[in-house]
Design an enzyme around this catalytic site. Structure first.
Site, PDB file in Angstrom:
ATOM      1  N   LEU A  19       0.815  -1.207   0.000  1.00 19.17           N
ATOM      2  CA  LEU A  19       0.000   0.000   0.000  1.00 19.17           C
ATOM      3  C   LEU A  19       0.857   1.270   0.000  1.00 19.17           C
ATOM      4  O   LEU A  19       0.590   2.216  -0.738  1.00 19.17           O
ATOM      5  CB  LEU A  19      -0.908  -0.023   1.229  1.00 19.17           C
ATOM      6  CG  LEU A  19      -2.250   0.660   1.100  1.00 19.17           C
ATOM      7  CD1 LEU A  19      -3.037   0.117  -0.072  1.00 19.17           C
ATOM      8  CD2 LEU A  19      -3.044   0.482   2.386  1.00 19.17           C
ATOM      9  N   GLY A  51       4.190   1.677  -0.802  1.00 18.63           N
ATOM     10  CA  GLY A  51       5.017   1.828  -1.996  1.00 18.63           C
ATOM     11  C   GLY A  51       4.199   2.262  -3.204  1.00 18.63           C
ATOM     12  O   GLY A  51       4.632   3.106  -4.010  1.00 18.63           O
ATOM     13  N   ARG A  77      -5.009  -4.132  21.340  1.00 17.65           N
ATOM     14  CA  ARG A  77      -4.432  -5.452  21.132  1.00 17.65           C
ATOM     15  C   ARG A  77      -3.451  -5.876  22.221  1.00 17.65           C
ATOM     16  O   ARG A  77      -3.435  -7.038  22.632  1.00 17.65           O
ATOM     17  CB  ARG A  77      -3.745  -5.490  19.770  1.00 17.65           C
ATOM     18  CG  ARG A  77      -4.770  -5.380  18.670  1.00 17.65           C
ATOM     19  CD  ARG A  77      -4.156  -5.259  17.310  1.00 17.65           C
ATOM     20  NE  ARG A  77      -5.223  -5.240  16.319  1.00 17.65           N
ATOM     21  CZ  ARG A  77      -5.021  -5.055  15.022  1.00 17.65           C
ATOM     22  NH1 ARG A  77      -3.788  -4.853  14.563  1.00 17.65           N
ATOM     23  NH2 ARG A  77      -6.036  -5.064  14.194  1.00 17.65           N
ATOM     24  N   HIS A 106       2.333 -10.055  15.069  1.00  9.49           N
ATOM     25  CA  HIS A 106       1.490  -9.542  14.001  1.00  9.49           C
ATOM     26  C   HIS A 106       2.085  -8.338  13.269  1.00  9.49           C
ATOM     27  O   HIS A 106       1.988  -8.243  12.053  1.00  9.49           O
ATOM     28  CB  HIS A 106       0.138  -9.156  14.600  1.00  9.49           C
ATOM     29  CG  HIS A 106      -0.835  -8.571  13.621  1.00  9.49           C
ATOM     30  ND1 HIS A 106      -1.250  -9.259  12.506  1.00  9.49           N
ATOM     31  CD2 HIS A 106      -1.467  -7.373  13.583  1.00  9.49           C
ATOM     32  CE1 HIS A 106      -2.104  -8.497  11.821  1.00  9.49           C
ATOM     33  NE2 HIS A 106      -2.238  -7.351  12.444  1.00  9.49           N
ATOM     34  N   SER A 114      -3.192   0.641  10.572  1.00 10.37           N
ATOM     35  CA  SER A 114      -2.028   0.263   9.763  1.00 10.37           C
ATOM     36  C   SER A 114      -2.270   0.542   8.286  1.00 10.37           C
ATOM     37  O   SER A 114      -1.394   1.062   7.593  1.00 10.37           O
ATOM     38  CB  SER A 114      -1.655  -1.203   9.970  1.00 10.37           C
ATOM     39  OG  SER A 114      -2.689  -2.048   9.549  1.00 10.37           O
ATOM     40  N   LEU A 115      -3.462   0.229   7.784  1.00 13.90           N
ATOM     41  CA  LEU A 115      -3.750   0.569   6.390  1.00 13.90           C
ATOM     42  C   LEU A 115      -3.675   2.084   6.226  1.00 13.90           C
ATOM     43  O   LEU A 115      -3.196   2.592   5.210  1.00 13.90           O
ATOM     44  CB  LEU A 115      -5.138   0.052   5.990  1.00 13.90           C
ATOM     45  CG  LEU A 115      -5.246  -1.464   5.806  1.00 13.90           C
ATOM     46  CD1 LEU A 115      -6.695  -1.879   5.570  1.00 13.90           C
ATOM     47  CD2 LEU A 115      -4.375  -1.934   4.647  1.00 13.90           C
TER      48      LEU A 115
END
Lengths: 250, 585
Positions: B13, B15, B285, B352, B391-392
Site C-alpha cells: 500500500l 510503496g 491489542r 502480528h 495500519s492501512l
C-alpha cells in the site's frame, strides 16, 4: 514408539523453462492440519527424496498462506488450486503436484503469470480518476451493486480459471475468464462506467469474449467462488449490444 | 540522466501510494518487488481503515482519532506526525472511494463504519473483511495506468540487496537481484524509498506473509540507517495457531460484537468484559493479548488446558456475519474445519506487526540522505502499540508523504553527483561476490532449520512477557545462531531461480535484525504498550518517554542503543487505562 505417519508426494519438477520435466517423490512427516505449502516447507528443511537421495529444495511461489494473495496456485491431483488452502487430509494420497502448464514454467512449480497482468492493461482495469488529490466526494452507490462489485473484486489473479479453461492455451488467444470479468467490475462503478464502451470494444478484439466457449470450467475452480459464468454471460450481452451500437453509430 | 528518477522498493500500500504521488508530480519510478505487487502483504489486512467520517451521529472528530491513537500507543508516537495522519484520513477514504474500492455500504449507499479496538466511536471504514486486499488492488490498478503511460517500470521478482551512496554519502541507487535469472544489477536514482513492510518472519510463525522478513530494513541498518523503537512488536490477540503460520482473525470480529471467553469453574468467563468494563472486548491489542496470555499461561484456564481461548460470534445472526465478515469466516472454516457461525472459534495471540522500524522524520527521511522509508518498515505513528485499522491508514498516508519528499530530493542540489559507472560496478561486484560465496557454502546447517530455531527463540523471549535475564540469554543464543549461519550448507548450487541461496542471504539479515529487537527490549526497563516487563510493571516517562535508536556496530555486529527525544507537545502524557473511560480533551 509408533512409526511416524508420513504424507506421500509425487512432484513434477523442471530445472528451467526449457529443460525436460521429471518427477521426484517425497515423504513428509504428517501433522494435523498440514497443508501443501507447509509440506513443501518441510521439504526445504530436509531436501531428501523418498529413496534417500539428496536433492535441491522444490521451488514454488507463495506469500500469504491465507488464500488471498493468489501466489501458490498449482495443479494438485489434477486440479488447479491454491496450495496453502489444500489440506493433505482432504486430498487422496499420493498427492501429485505439478505446475499449471497453461503458463510458462519458470522452475518446478513456479510459473510466469505476467500475461494475466498484461490483460488487465488491455481491458483498462482501473477507474479513470483525475488524480489522488481532493476532487469531489464519490457518489453514493447502490449497496446491492456494491456487493456484486465486492464479489468480483476478490479475484486474486491466481490463474486457476485460466488453467481450467479449455480455450486458454496455445490453440487460442483468449485472455481468459479472470481478466475478462474484471471489465465487468469496472463497468459497474458510478464513473468507471464512463469508459464502459472502451472496455467492451477491447473485448470484441482478438482473444476477447468471443473466444469464450462457455465450457463453464472456470466457475467450478474459482477459489473465491466468483460467479464467473454469470458475469461472462452478462458481458457477452453488453458486448453484443455495443457491437450493434457500433454498427448503427457508423 | 533526467531528473525525478525515483526507486521505490516494495509494492504494498505504501510503496504504491508513493509511486502514484511521484508520477503525479512528473517523476518516474522503478518499482522493485519480491512478487507481482498485487500479491503484496497489505492484502492480508482485514478489518478496515480508520478515518473520522462522523456519519454515525457520534460527533466523532479527527482530534478524538488523534487522541485515541496517541493514547493507544502509550504516548510514544510523534504527535505532529500522528495528527497529520488523522486529519488526512477522511480525504484518503474519499480518494479510495473514487478509485473504486468496493467499501461495504449502508442501506442508503453511504460508506458503513464499524467499531474497532481502543476507540469508542465507529470510525473504521471497511470492505467486508478483506479491506487490505481491496485497497491494495485499487492502488495496483492506478499504478498499472501509470505503467501503461510509461512512467512506472516494474521490477517484479527482483530482490533488493542494498543501497549505494555517492561520495557525499547520499543514497543514489540500489543493487538488486533478479530472482529468476539470478542476475545482479546496480541501478541509479535521485532518491530511494523503502516500503518493504514488517519483519514478522523473524519470529517464524506469525500472521505475516512469507515475504515479510525485514531483510531490506536490516540491510540498510547495516549501511548506517537507524532503527527506531524496534522492541515494540505487536502481538495480535486473535489468531488461529498453525504450524506454518498463524492466521489472523480480524479485530473486526470483536468490533462486530464478538466475545472472548474461556471456562472458569465450569461456566463461561468473559474475562475481558470483567477486567475492562469500560471497553470490554474492544480493548486494544496489547491489553487483550496480555489478558489471554495471563488466563492461559498463569491461570491455566485455556481450552482443555491448551493455549487457546474462544472468540465467539455464534450469537450474531448468520446473514449479518456473512455480509460483514464473510471472507475470514470462510478462511476459518477452510483451515480449521469448524463453522464460526455455529461454534466459537479457538484463537491465541500471535506476532502480528512491528510498531518499530527504520527511524524517519515527519517527512519520512531516514538518517541517510535521500533514503526514505514508509509503511510498516518505518517506525512512525504507532508508538508502543498500534490501534487496529490504523495500519492501512499509516501505510497509505506515509506513501503520500514519502513520494512527494522523494521528488523534493530529486529537485534539490543536496543530492550531489549521480553514481559513476565505477561506483555502480563496484557495488554490483560486492553483491555478486557475496552471492557466489553463499552458493558455495558447504557447512552442516540447513538454513530453513536454523530459521525455525531463530523463530522459536524470538517467539519465546521477545513477545508478550519480557524478562531481562531471559533477554540476556536470548542475545547469547542469537550470537550463536549468527555464528552457525556461517556453517550453512547450500543444497542448490544452480544459478536459476535459486530460492535457497536467496533465503540464506535474507536469513543473515533477519538474525541481525533479531538482535536489534532483543537488545532494545533488554534496555528498556519499563512497561509501555506492547513492551511488558513484570520486573518493571509501570511506565517510566522520566527515563523512557524517548525513542529507542539502534545503530549498527560493524565490529560486534550488534546494535548500539541510544535514546532520542521526540515531539509529544500536543497531548500531555497521562496514565493509560481501559477499565475506565479514557478521558482527555
Amino acid at each position: 514408539m509408533s512409526e511416524q505417519k508420513t504424507v506421500h508426494f509425487i512432484i513434477e519438477r523442471q530445472d528451467s523453462p526449457d529443460s525436460k520435466p521429471y518427477t521426484e517423490e517425497f515423504l513428509v512427516p504428517y501433522r494435523p492440519a498440514l497443508n501443501v505449502v507447509a509440506a513443501l516447507m518441510e521439504i526445504q528443511k530436509n531436501p531428501v527424496t523418498k529413496d534417500g537421495k539428496k536433492t535441491t529444495p522444490v521451488v514454488w511461489e507463495c506469500n500469504c498462506l491465507e488464500k488471498v494473495c493468489g501466489a501458490c496456485m498449482m495443479v494438485i491431483n489434477g486440479k488447479a488450486r491454491q496450495a496453502c488452502a489444500t489440506l493433505v487430509d482432504h486430498v487422496p494420497q499420493p498427492i501429485h503436484l505439478a505446475p499449471a502448464r497453461t503458463f510458462p514454467v519458470i522452475r518446478d512449480l513456479q510459473i510466469d503469470r505476467s500475461v494475466m497482468f498484461e490483460s488487465l492493461k488491455r481491458i483498462q482495469g482501473w477507474i479513470e480518476i483525475d488524480g489522488s488529490w481532493e476532487v469531489n466526494t464519490a457518489p453514493i452507490q447502490n449497496p446491492y451493486t456494491a456487493a456484486t462489485a465486492y464479489e468480483i473484486a476478490h479475484c486474486m489473479t491466481c490463474g486457476c480459471c485460466l488453467e481450467a479453461c479449455p480455450n486458454v492455451g496455445p490453440q487460442s488467444d483468449f485472455i481468459g475468464p479472470a481478466p475478462t470479468v474484471q471489465a465487468y467490475l469496472f463497468n459497474l462503478h458510478p464513473f468507471g462506467k464512463f469508459d464502459k464502451e472502451k472496455r467492451l470494444n477491447s473485448l470484441m478484439e482478438k482473444g476477447g469474449i468471443t473466444s469464450c466457449g462457455n465450457s463453464q470450467n472456470c466457475v467450478q475452480v474459482c477459489p473465491k467462488n466468483i460467479k464467473l459464468t454469470t458475469y461472462l454471460a452478462q458481458l457477452n450481452r453488453d458486448v453484443n449490444k455495443q457491437a450493434l451500437k457500433n454498427i448503427f453509430d457508423k | 540522466m533526467s531528473k525525478k528518477n525515483i526507486i521505490v522498493v516494495g509494492g504494498g500500500l505504501s510503496g504504491l501510494m508513493a509511486t502514484i504521488k511521484i508520477c503525479e508530480a512528473g517523476g518516474e519510478v522503478k518499482l522493485f518487488s519480491y512478487c507481482p505487487v498485487k500479491r503484496s502483504h497489505s492484502l492480508c489486512a482485514q478489518g478496515g481503515i480508520n478515518a473520522c467520517m462522523n456519519t454515525k451521529g457520534q460527533n466523532d472528530t479527527t482530534w478524538e482519532h488523534f487522541d485515541d491513537t496517541v493514547y493507544g500507543g502509550d504516548f510514544l508516537a510523534d504527535q505532529t506526525a500522528v495528527k497529520g495522519m488523522c486529519e488526512t484520513a477522511p480525504k484518503l477514504i474519499k480518494m479510495f472511494d473514487r478509485m473504486g474500492v468496493p467499501f461495504t455500504r449502508t442501506a442508503e449507499g453511504a460508506l458503513d463504519l464499524r467499531n474497532f479496538g481502543g476507540q469508542k466511536n465507529k470510525r473504521t471504514v471497511f470492505a467486508g473483511s478483506t479491506t487490505g486486499q481491496q485497497l491494495l488492488y485499487a492502488l495496483d490498478e492506478q499504478v498499472r495506468k501509470w505503467e501503461v503511460k510509461g512512467k512506472v517500470n516494474k521490477y517484479e521478482f527482483w530482490e533488493f540487496i542494498k543501497i549505494i551512496k555517492n561520495d557525499k554519502k547520499v543514497c543514489r541507487g540500489i543493487v538488486a537481484q533478479n530472482m529468476n535469472s539470478m542476475e545482479i544489477e546496480a541501478f541509479r536514482a535521485d532518491a530511494v524509498i523503502l516500503a518493504t513492510g514488517g519483519p514478522g518472519v523473524i519470529f517464524g510463525r506469525c500472521t505475516a506473509s512469507t515475504i515479510c522478513n525485514g531483510s531490506a530494513v536490516s540491510a540498510v541498518y547495516q549501511q548506517g540507517a537507524e532503527i527506531g523503537n524496534s522492541e515494540f512488536i505487536q502481538i495480535h490477540p486473535t489468531a488461529i495457531p498453525g504450524s506454518d503460520k498463524n492466521r489472523l482473525m480480524s479485530e473486526a470480529c470483536r468490533g462486530e460484537g464478538g466475545r472472548i471467553w474461556t471456562y472458569k469453574d465450569g461456566k463461561p468467563w468473559y474475562f475481558l468484559e470483567t477486567m475492562y468494563p469500560a471497553y470490554g472486548n474492544l480493548v486494544p491489542r496489547d491489553i487483550a493479548a496480555r489478558a489471554i496470555y495471563d488466563v492461559c499461561v498463569n491461570q491455566g484456564l485455556g481450552i482443555n488446558g491448551e493455549n487457546r481461548v474462544y472468540l465467539d460470534l455464534s450469537h450474531i445472526p448468520a446473514e449479518y456475519l456473512e455480509r460483514k465478515l464473510g471472507g475470514i469466516l470462510e478462511m476459518y472454516s477452510e483451515f480449521v474445519g469448524d463453522d464460526p457461525r455455529k461454534v466459537p472459534m479457538q484463537i491465541y495471540p500471535s506476532v502480528h506487526y512491528s510498531m518499530g522500524g527504520i527511524w524517519v522524520d515527519t517527512k519520512h527521511n531516514t538518517s541517510i540522505p535521500a533514503l526514505l522509508a514508509s509503511g510498516e518498515c518505518d517506525y512512525q505513528y504507532h508508538g508502543a502499540n498500534r490501534l487496529g485499522a490504523n495500519s492501512l491508514l499509516s501505510a497509505a498516508y506515509s506513501g503520500t508523504i514519502s513520494g512527494p519528499e522523494a521528488i523534493r530530493w530529486s529537485e534539490s542540489d543536496d543530492i550531489g553527483d549521480e553514481l559513476t559507472d565505477e561506483q555502480l560496478a563496484a557495488a554490483k561486484q560486492e553483491c555478486v561476490d557475496e552471492f557466489e560465496n553463499i552458493i558455495n557454502m558447504n557447512g552442516k546447517e540447513n538454513a530453513h532449520k536454523l530459521h525455525h530455531e531463530l523463530g522459536d527463540l524470538m517467539n519465546r523471549y521477545c513477545t508478550i512477557v519480557r524478562v531481562n535475564k531471559e533477554l540476556d540469554f536470548c542475545m547469547g543464543e542469537l550470537k550463536k545462531i549468527l555464528a552457525r549461519w556461517s556453517d550453512i550448507g547450500v543444497n542448490d548450487k544452480g544459478h536459476w531461480a535459486n530460492q535457497e541461496a536467496m533465503f540464506v542471504r535474507q536469513l543473515r539479515n533477519m538474525i541481525l535484525y533479531a538482535m536489534v529487537i532483543c537488545k532494545a527490549a533488554r534496555m528498556r526497563d519499563e512497561s509501555r504498550g506492547a513492551h511488558y516487563k513484570p520486573e518493571f510493571p509501570n511506565r517510566d516517562d522520566e527515563k523512557f518517554l524517548k525513542t529507542t535508536i539502534a545503530s549498527y556496530d560493524p565490529e560486534t555486529h550488534e546494535p548500539k542503543i541510544t535514546y532520542r527525544e521526540f515531539d509529544h507537545s500536543l497531548i500531555k502524557p497521562r496514565p493509560r487505562r481501559y477499565d475506565v473511560a479514557k478521558g482527555g480533551k
